[in-house]
Motif scaffolding. Structure first.
Motif, mmCIF file in Angstrom:
data_model
loop_
_atom_site.group_PDB
_atom_site.id
_atom_site.type_symbol
_atom_site.label_atom_id
_atom_site.label_comp_id
_atom_site.label_asym_id
_atom_site.label_seq_id
_atom_site.Cartn_x
_atom_site.Cartn_y
_atom_site.Cartn_z
ATOM 1 N N TYR A 1 40.690 35.933 31.894
ATOM 2 C CA TYR A 1 40.342 36.710 33.090
ATOM 3 C C TYR A 1 41.482 37.646 33.472
ATOM 4 C CZ TYR A 1 36.735 33.140 33.323
ATOM 5 O OH TYR A 1 35.708 32.302 33.015
ATOM 6 N N ALA A 2 42.719 37.241 33.211
ATOM 7 C CA ALA A 2 43.888 38.063 33.541
ATOM 8 C C ALA A 2 43.938 39.349 32.723
ATOM 9 C CB ALA A 2 45.170 37.264 33.342
ATOM 10 N N ALA A 3 43.198 39.436 31.615
ATOM 11 C CA ALA A 3 43.174 40.634 30.771
ATOM 12 C C ALA A 3 42.098 41.624 31.212
ATOM 13 C CB ALA A 3 42.954 40.253 29.313
ATOM 14 N N ILE A 4 41.188 41.217 32.102
ATOM 15 C CA ILE A 4 40.080 42.084 32.531
ATOM 16 C C ILE A 4 40.606 43.187 33.438
ATOM 17 C CG2 ILE A 4 37.923 42.197 33.836
ATOM 18 C CD1 ILE A 4 37.350 39.323 32.929
ATOM 19 N N THR A 5 40.249 44.429 33.104
ATOM 20 C CA THR A 5 40.630 45.574 33.935
ATOM 21 C C THR A 5 39.457 46.097 34.761
ATOM 22 O OG1 THR A 5 40.181 47.146 32.143
ATOM 23 C CG2 THR A 5 42.447 46.317 32.350
ATOM 24 N N ALA A 6 38.227 45.808 34.331
ATOM 25 C CA ALA A 6 37.056 46.257 35.085
ATOM 26 C C ALA A 6 35.876 45.332 34.790
ATOM 27 C CB ALA A 6 36.695 47.695 34.734
ATOM 28 N N PHE A 7 35.066 45.127 35.812
ATOM 29 C CA PHE A 7 33.853 44.321 35.709
ATOM 30 C C PHE A 7 32.786 45.066 36.491
ATOM 31 C CE2 PHE A 7 30.878 41.284 37.544
ATOM 32 C CZ PHE A 7 30.540 40.501 36.451
#
Length: 166
Positions: free
Chosen positions: A98-104
């Motif tokens: 989750y720490a690598a997610i930049t956009a959802f």
């Protein structure tokens, strides 16, 4: 913590990543309702990201996946989620912290989140070395959808639509 300021932006981002984890958990348990589908953009150079070498070569910094009709084995965990997607009809297992997610984003309800994730060159796996002229090493191009087949699970680059920081 004495003498340090509270980083409210970081607290909010942590809470919103929890919302992403909860949304994925509900989808893993009940499936995607109605027209819901997710665009998830993540840094491929972050610790814990596991993608095939040919995808990392093609997307050395950032990649977007789509969870809609054709995904398998969605397993949200406390710190990362795993999912199998098809790339040129080849199933590939991805692990995305989750720490690598930049956009959802869930375009069906016009919902989106953006997160701050710094590039992390130290955690970047070495790029695979391909023989010059060896087409088998090149990342496959997207296969056209067959008549009547819904095409999903492809990587979609959204960089052209992002506002550039001044």
């Amino acid at each position: 913590m004495a003498g340090k300021l509270l980083d409210y932006n970081q607290l909010v981002e942590t809470a919103l990543r929890g919302a992403v984890r909860e949304a994925l958990s509900r989808v893993a348990e009940f499936g995607l309702p109605g027209n819901h589908h997710f665009y998830i953009t993540f840094r491929t150079d972050q610790a814990g990201v596991e993608i095939p070498p040919y995808l990392h070569e093609r997307y050395p910094e950032e990649m977007t996946i789509v969870l809609q009709h054709q995904y398998w084995g969605l397993e949200p965990g406390p710190d990362a989620f795993e999912v199998t997607l098809s790339f040129n009809k080849v199933p590939e297992r991805l692990v995305i912290p989750y720490a690598a997610i930049t956009a959802f984003a869930d375009p069906s309800v016009q919902f989106g989140l953006q997160f701050r994730v710094a590039p992390n060159a130290e955690n970047r796996p070495p790029a695979p070395v391909a023989d010059v002229g060896d087409e088998a090493q090149a990342p496959p191009a997207a296969a056209p959808a067959e008549e009547g087949e819904r095409k999903t699970g492809d990587v979609v680059a959204l960089d052209a639509f992002r506002k550039k920081k001044s």
